[in-house]
Motif scaffolding. Structure first.
Motif, PDB file in Angstrom:
ATOM      1  N   SER A 229     -10.757  11.229  51.786  1.00 25.52           N
ATOM      2  CA  SER A 229     -11.048  12.511  51.078  1.00 25.52           C
ATOM      3  C   SER A 229     -12.041  13.384  51.645  1.00 25.52           C
ATOM      4  O   SER A 229     -11.910  14.465  51.472  1.00 25.52           O
ATOM      5  CB  SER A 229     -11.339  12.043  49.645  1.00 25.52           C
TER       6      SER A 229
ATOM      7  N   ASP B 248     -12.107  13.964  54.888  1.00 25.25           N
ATOM      8  CA  ASP B 248     -11.353  14.670  55.703  1.00 25.25           C
ATOM      9  C   ASP B 248     -10.637  15.645  55.020  1.00 25.25           C
ATOM     10  O   ASP B 248     -10.533  16.865  55.649  1.00 25.25           O
ATOM     11  CB  ASP B 248     -10.317  13.681  56.581  1.00 25.25           C
ATOM     12  N   CYS B 249     -10.162  15.678  54.029  1.00 30.93           N
ATOM     13  CA  CYS B 249      -9.335  16.578  53.215  1.00 30.93           C
ATOM     14  C   CYS B 249     -10.287  17.667  52.679  1.00 30.93           C
ATOM     15  O   CYS B 249     -10.038  18.827  53.081  1.00 30.93           O
ATOM     16  CB  CYS B 249      -8.580  15.993  51.939  1.00 30.93           C
TER      17      CYS B 249
ATOM     18  N   LEU C 129      -5.345  13.212  57.850  1.00 24.68           N
ATOM     19  CA  LEU C 129      -6.392  13.630  56.675  1.00 24.68           C
ATOM     20  C   LEU C 129      -6.369  12.326  55.740  1.00 24.68           C
ATOM     21  O   LEU C 129      -5.803  12.357  54.755  1.00 24.68           O
ATOM     22  CB  LEU C 129      -5.869  14.807  56.007  1.00 24.68           C
TER      23      LEU C 129
END
Length: 97
Positions: A72, A74-75, A69
């Protein structure tokens, strides 16, 4: 020889029953009445979709977790999938009960 007698009285049958959970049919009516009242004809398909979504959705976690991750985006995608999965679990937990 002396016998030790417990000074704590045993619980009465009504006290024993109060610790038990309510019968499944009563609990089911309480938990699922809102969806059945809101959309009576669609409640069962909505629960089925929630159930199967909750089962299948974690497969989408794997590519995100395998690559890390790092950004950001991906998060945010991971947290969105997690929230969607929790919602699907809540909606679909009573499928075929």
């Amino acid at each position: 020889m002396t016998h030790h007698v417990s000074s704590m009285p045993s619980p009465s049958p009504s006290e024993q029953r109060s610790g038990e959970s309510s019968p499944p049919s009563d609990r089911r009516d309480d938990d699922h009445g809102a969806l059945e009242r809101a959309v009576p004809g669609l409640a069962s398909p909505i629960r089925a979709a929630g159930f199967w979504t909750a089962i299948a959705l974690p497969v989408l976690y794997l590519p995100l977790l395998a690559t890390g991750l790092s950004s950001s985006l991906d998060c945010v995608v991971f947290l969105g999938l997690l929230v969607t999965n929790l919602l699907a679990l809540y909606v679909g937990h009573a499928h075929r009960r």
